[in-house]
Every structure is written in structure tokens, then in C-alpha cells.
Write a protein that holds these residues in place. Structure first.
Motif, PDB file in Angstrom:
ATOM      1  N   MET A   1       0.838  -1.187   0.000  1.00  0.00           N
ATOM      2  CA  MET A   1       0.000   0.000   0.000  1.00  0.00           C
ATOM      3  C   MET A   1       0.874   1.238   0.000  1.00  0.00           C
ATOM      4  O   MET A   1       1.837   1.337   0.742  1.00  0.00           O
ATOM      5  N   SER A   2       0.532   2.200  -0.854  1.00  0.00           N
ATOM      6  CA  SER A   2       1.216   3.487  -0.891  1.00  0.00           C
ATOM      7  C   SER A   2       0.149   4.572  -0.834  1.00  0.00           C
ATOM      8  O   SER A   2      -0.759   4.603  -1.668  1.00  0.00           O
ATOM      9  N   ARG A   3       0.253   5.441   0.161  1.00  0.00           N
ATOM     10  CA  ARG A   3      -0.836   6.382   0.450  1.00  0.00           C
ATOM     11  C   ARG A   3      -0.437   7.813   0.104  1.00  0.00           C
ATOM     12  O   ARG A   3       0.692   8.236   0.346  1.00  0.00           O
ATOM     13  N   ALA A   4      -1.394   8.566  -0.445  1.00  0.00           N
ATOM     14  CA  ALA A   4      -1.222   9.986  -0.730  1.00  0.00           C
ATOM     15  C   ALA A   4      -2.231  10.790   0.078  1.00  0.00           C
ATOM     16  O   ALA A   4      -3.283  10.297   0.475  1.00  0.00           O
ATOM     17  N   LEU A   5      -1.888  12.041   0.301  1.00  0.00           N
ATOM     18  CA  LEU A   5      -2.802  13.009   0.902  1.00  0.00           C
ATOM     19  C   LEU A   5      -3.081  14.088  -0.128  1.00  0.00           C
ATOM     20  O   LEU A   5      -2.157  14.697  -0.664  1.00  0.00           O
ATOM     21  N   PHE A   6      -4.361  14.317  -0.417  1.00  0.00           N
ATOM     22  CA  PHE A   6      -4.776  15.401  -1.301  1.00  0.00           C
ATOM     23  C   PHE A   6      -5.381  16.511  -0.445  1.00  0.00           C
ATOM     24  O   PHE A   6      -6.356  16.286   0.268  1.00  0.00           O
ATOM     25  N   ILE A   7      -4.820  17.696  -0.528  1.00  0.00           N
ATOM     26  CA  ILE A   7      -5.294  18.867   0.206  1.00  0.00           C
ATOM     27  C   ILE A   7      -5.927  19.807  -0.815  1.00  0.00           C
ATOM     28  O   ILE A   7      -5.250  20.378  -1.667  1.00  0.00           O
ATOM     29  N   ASP A  38       2.290  16.128  12.333  1.00  0.00           N
ATOM     30  CA  ASP A  38       2.378  14.810  12.959  1.00  0.00           C
ATOM     31  C   ASP A  38       2.372  13.658  11.966  1.00  0.00           C
ATOM     32  O   ASP A  38       2.842  12.560  12.299  1.00  0.00           O
ATOM     33  N   HIS A  39       1.849  13.885  10.759  1.00  0.00           N
ATOM     34  CA  HIS A  39       1.570  12.745   9.881  1.00  0.00           C
ATOM     35  C   HIS A  39       2.156  12.848   8.475  1.00  0.00           C
ATOM     36  O   HIS A  39       1.899  11.964   7.651  1.00  0.00           O
ATOM     37  N   ALA A  40       2.925  13.869   8.175  1.00  0.00           N
ATOM     38  CA  ALA A  40       3.461  13.994   6.818  1.00  0.00           C
ATOM     39  C   ALA A  40       4.239  12.752   6.398  1.00  0.00           C
ATOM     40  O   ALA A  40       4.180  12.328   5.233  1.00  0.00           O
ATOM     41  N   ASP A  41       4.947  12.149   7.339  1.00  0.00           N
ATOM     42  CA  ASP A  41       5.772  10.979   7.006  1.00  0.00           C
ATOM     43  C   ASP A  41       4.938   9.730   6.715  1.00  0.00           C
ATOM     44  O   ASP A  41       5.489   8.721   6.262  1.00  0.00           O
ATOM     45  N   ASP A  42       3.625   9.807   6.961  1.00  0.00           N
ATOM     46  CA  ASP A  42       2.759   8.671   6.656  1.00  0.00           C
ATOM     47  C   ASP A  42       2.478   8.557   5.158  1.00  0.00           C
ATOM     48  O   ASP A  42       1.921   7.547   4.718  1.00  0.00           O
ATOM     49  N   TYR A  43       2.858   9.566   4.393  1.00  0.00           N
ATOM     50  CA  TYR A  43       2.433   9.652   2.994  1.00  0.00           C
ATOM     51  C   TYR A  43       3.607   9.574   2.023  1.00  0.00           C
ATOM     52  O   TYR A  43       4.654  10.188   2.236  1.00  0.00           O
ATOM     53  N   ALA A  44       3.384   8.830   0.951  1.00  0.00           N
ATOM     54  CA  ALA A  44       4.364   8.769  -0.132  1.00  0.00           C
ATOM     55  C   ALA A  44       4.260   9.987  -1.039  1.00  0.00           C
ATOM     56  O   ALA A  44       5.206  10.294  -1.781  1.00  0.00           O
ATOM     57  N   VAL A 123      -2.420  15.089 -12.735  1.00  0.00           N
ATOM     58  CA  VAL A 123      -2.527  14.378 -11.457  1.00  0.00           C
ATOM     59  C   VAL A 123      -2.688  12.863 -11.636  1.00  0.00           C
ATOM     60  O   VAL A 123      -2.014  12.088 -10.937  1.00  0.00           O
ATOM     61  N   PRO A 124      -3.554  12.370 -12.528  1.00  0.00           N
ATOM     62  CA  PRO A 124      -3.644  10.902 -12.677  1.00  0.00           C
ATOM     63  C   PRO A 124      -2.302  10.254 -13.001  1.00  0.00           C
ATOM     64  O   PRO A 124      -1.993   9.164 -12.501  1.00  0.00           O
ATOM     65  N   ALA A 125      -1.489  10.935 -13.811  1.00  0.00           N
ATOM     66  CA  ALA A 125      -0.169  10.381 -14.146  1.00  0.00           C
ATOM     67  C   ALA A 125       0.737  10.362 -12.923  1.00  0.00           C
ATOM     68  O   ALA A 125       1.482   9.383 -12.701  1.00  0.00           O
ATOM     69  N   LEU A 126       0.687  11.408 -12.098  1.00  0.00           N
ATOM     70  CA  LEU A 126       1.493  11.438 -10.871  1.00  0.00           C
ATOM     71  C   LEU A 126       1.125  10.299  -9.947  1.00  0.00           C
ATOM     72  O   LEU A 126       2.001   9.646  -9.358  1.00  0.00           O
ATOM     73  N   VAL A 127      -0.178  10.061  -9.799  1.00  0.00           N
ATOM     74  CA  VAL A 127      -0.649   8.992  -8.922  1.00  0.00           C
ATOM     75  C   VAL A 127      -0.155   7.635  -9.420  1.00  0.00           C
ATOM     76  O   VAL A 127       0.309   6.796  -8.645  1.00  0.00           O
ATOM     77  N   GLU A 128      -0.237   7.435 -10.725  1.00  0.00           N
ATOM     78  CA  GLU A 128       0.239   6.166 -11.303  1.00  0.00           C
ATOM     79  C   GLU A 128       1.742   6.023 -11.128  1.00  0.00           C
ATOM     80  O   GLU A 128       2.235   4.946 -10.739  1.00  0.00           O
ATOM     81  N   GLU A 129       2.487   7.084 -11.407  1.00  0.00           N
ATOM     82  CA  GLU A 129       3.946   7.010 -11.329  1.00  0.00           C
ATOM     83  C   GLU A 129       4.432   6.683  -9.925  1.00  0.00           C
ATOM     84  O   GLU A 129       5.418   5.964  -9.750  1.00  0.00           O
ATOM     85  N   ARG A 130       3.739   7.194  -8.915  1.00  0.00           N
ATOM     86  CA  ARG A 130       4.143   6.965  -7.525  1.00  0.00           C
ATOM     87  C   ARG A 130       3.567   5.666  -6.961  1.00  0.00           C
ATOM     88  O   ARG A 130       3.854   5.322  -5.814  1.00  0.00           O
ATOM     89  N   ASP A 134      -3.924   4.335  -2.204  1.00  0.00           N
ATOM     90  CA  ASP A 134      -4.874   4.885  -1.232  1.00  0.00           C
ATOM     91  C   ASP A 134      -4.686   6.397  -1.166  1.00  0.00           C
ATOM     92  O   ASP A 134      -3.550   6.887  -1.172  1.00  0.00           O
ATOM     93  N   ILE A 135      -5.799   7.114  -1.075  1.00  0.00           N
ATOM     94  CA  ILE A 135      -5.745   8.576  -1.022  1.00  0.00           C
ATOM     95  C   ILE A 135      -6.621   9.075   0.114  1.00  0.00           C
ATOM     96  O   ILE A 135      -7.797   8.702   0.218  1.00  0.00           O
ATOM     97  N   ASP A 136      -6.052   9.917   0.972  1.00  0.00           N
ATOM     98  CA  ASP A 136      -6.805  10.649   1.984  1.00  0.00           C
ATOM     99  C   ASP A 136      -7.075  12.048   1.442  1.00  0.00           C
ATOM    100  O   ASP A 136      -6.190  12.669   0.840  1.00  0.00           O
ATOM    101  N   VAL A 137      -8.300  12.537   1.658  1.00  0.00           N
ATOM    102  CA  VAL A 137      -8.704  13.825   1.094  1.00  0.00           C
ATOM    103  C   VAL A 137      -9.177  14.757   2.202  1.00  0.00           C
ATOM    104  O   VAL A 137      -9.995  14.369   3.050  1.00  0.00           O
ATOM    105  N   VAL A 138      -8.666  15.988   2.186  1.00  0.00           N
ATOM    106  CA  VAL A 138      -9.048  17.036   3.132  1.00  0.00           C
ATOM    107  C   VAL A 138      -9.182  18.339   2.351  1.00  0.00           C
ATOM    108  O   VAL A 138      -8.746  18.434   1.198  1.00  0.00           O
ATOM    109  N   GLY A 139      -9.795  19.362   2.964  1.00  0.00           N
ATOM    110  CA  GLY A 139      -9.810  20.674   2.337  1.00  0.00           C
ATOM    111  C   GLY A 139     -11.185  21.281   2.189  1.00  0.00           C
ATOM    112  O   GLY A 139     -12.110  21.001   2.944  1.00  0.00           O
ATOM    113  N   ILE A 140     -11.341  22.095   1.154  1.00  0.00           N
ATOM    114  CA  ILE A 140     -12.515  22.940   0.950  1.00  0.00           C
ATOM    115  C   ILE A 140     -12.950  22.846  -0.523  1.00  0.00           C
ATOM    116  O   ILE A 140     -12.102  22.859  -1.405  1.00  0.00           O
TER     117      ILE A 140
END
Length: 207
Positions: A1-7, A38-44, A123-130, A134-140
Motif C-alpha cells: 500500500m502506498s498512500r497519498a494526501l490530497f489537500i 504529525d503525519h506527513a511521514d505517513d504519505y508517499a 494528477v492521474p499520471a502522478l498517482v500512477e507514477e508513484r 490509497d488517497i486521503d482527502v481534506v480541504g474545501i
């Protein structure tokens, strides 16, 4: 599993006092900064998106020009490229962001998946390349650009979590409806993980 955060779109025009300010936006901006500490290191991969609209046109009908905005698919002018309204809110500290993307450049765009990075990568290419699974989403805002981002991530086959205490919506009714829609589509709606919970999961003996 490799996780991203989208802000998503933590910008001055989407927080209190902005052209399309959302109640609770400034609080969310600060809370995201605390979470990253606290959690930046949780994300690839950590991606932050911004609306980045053209100043000299209606951006494909996105800006209401000759009529009043309907606040569904036409809007007052906002987040014009290079203006203070398009800047990240200062409570959102971007030091941990890996990739900044712009969206809505001359056309309507809601999802961060429609964004383009500074080097021109989509963005889809970035997600594939990395190799992101799994993606966590936060923001407005929960009921607009967060919703669109989540649904796009799911459509691209990713597992998605939405941290409901790190998002802010335009209106209570549409926010609840958006959260229900995202959940029905397969997203997990939850509070942000805490250090205590993470540590407990690492130290608890299996039963």
C-alpha cells in the motif's frame, strides 16, 4: 500500500472573508497544518490543489458575467491566478507539500484530479507514477471540490478516506448529502487519525 494526501483548495477566497468564503475554512486550514506536523511521514505523496482561473475571460462559463451566479455551475469571480484570493490561506503551512497543482485554467474544474503540476504533469499520471493505491482527502469545500476529488479518485480505482474534521462545506444540507454520496460511492468517512491511535495500532498485541 502506498498512500497519498490530497489537500483541496485551502485558499483565501474559500475561507472566511474571501469571495466564496466557507464558514470553518480558516479552522480547517490550521487543523491541516497541525495534522501535517504529525503525519506527513505517513504519505508517499502530498498534493495541494488550487483553483487558478484566468482573469480575462469567464473560464468556460464558470464565472457569471452577464447574469447572477446560480452557485451550482456559475460563480462570482474567485481565485484568479496571481491574486491574493488564489493564494493558500496563511494558516495552511505548505512546507510538507510535494506537488502543487493548478486547476480551472480557462475552464470549469472542481476535482484536484483535473489539476496540472508546475512541471506540466497531470494528477492521474502522478498517482500512477508513484504507485499510489490509497488517497486521503481534506480541504474545501466538502460539497464541491472535495466531493469531486473523492469521486474521481474512486473512479480511478483508489481507496479513499475523507477526514470529516479536516473539511469544510458551503451549507449543512449539501455537506451532509455530499458525505453520504461519497460514502455510498465507496469512500470511508472518518475523523483524522491521531498519534495515540497510530501508536496503539502498532503496539497492541494481536488477539
Amino acid at each position: 500500500m502506498s498512500r497519498a494526501l490530497f489537500i483541496v483548495d485551502v485558499q483565501n477566497d474559500f475561507t472566511e472573508g474571501g469571495a466564496l468564503g466557507v464558514d470553518g475554512g480558516i479552522q480547517v486550514a490550521g487543523a491541516i497544518t497541525e495534522y501535517l506536523a504529525d503525519h506527513a511521514d505517513d504519505y508517499a505523496l502530498i498534493v495541494a490543489s488550487r483553483d487558478w482561473h484566468d482573469a480575462d475571460n469567464d473560464n468556460g462559463g464558470h464565472f457569471a458575467v452577464d447574469t447572477d451566479p446560480n452557485f451550482v455551475d456559475t460563480w462570482p469571480e474567485h481565485c484568479v491566478a496571481g491574486t491574493p484570493g488564489a493564494d493558500y490561506h496563511p494558516a495552511f503551512v505548505t512546507d510538507e507539500v510535494d506537488v502543487h497543482v493548478h486547476k480551472g485554467q480557462g475552464e470549469p474544474a472542481y476535482s484536484a484530479y483535473e489539476g496540472v503540476a508546475e512541471n506540466g504533469s497531470a494528477v492521474p499520471a502522478l498517482v500512477e507514477e508513484r504507485g499510489i493505491t490509497d488517497i486521503d482527502v481534506v480541504g474545501i469545500a466538502t460539497d464541491h471540490c472535495v466531493r469531486a476529488t473523492v469521486l474521481d479518485a474512486l473512479a480511478h480505482g483508489r481507496r479513499v478516506r475523507v477526514f470529516e474534521d479536516l473539511v469544510a462545506g458551503v451549507a449543512p444540507e449539501s455537506t451532509v448529502a455530499a458525505l453520504e454520496e461519497m460514502k455510498a460511492a465507496g469512500a470511508e468517512i472518518m475523523g483524522r487519525p491521531t498519534i495515540d491511535l497510530v501508536e496503539a495500532s502498532l503496539t497492541t498485541e494481536p488477539r
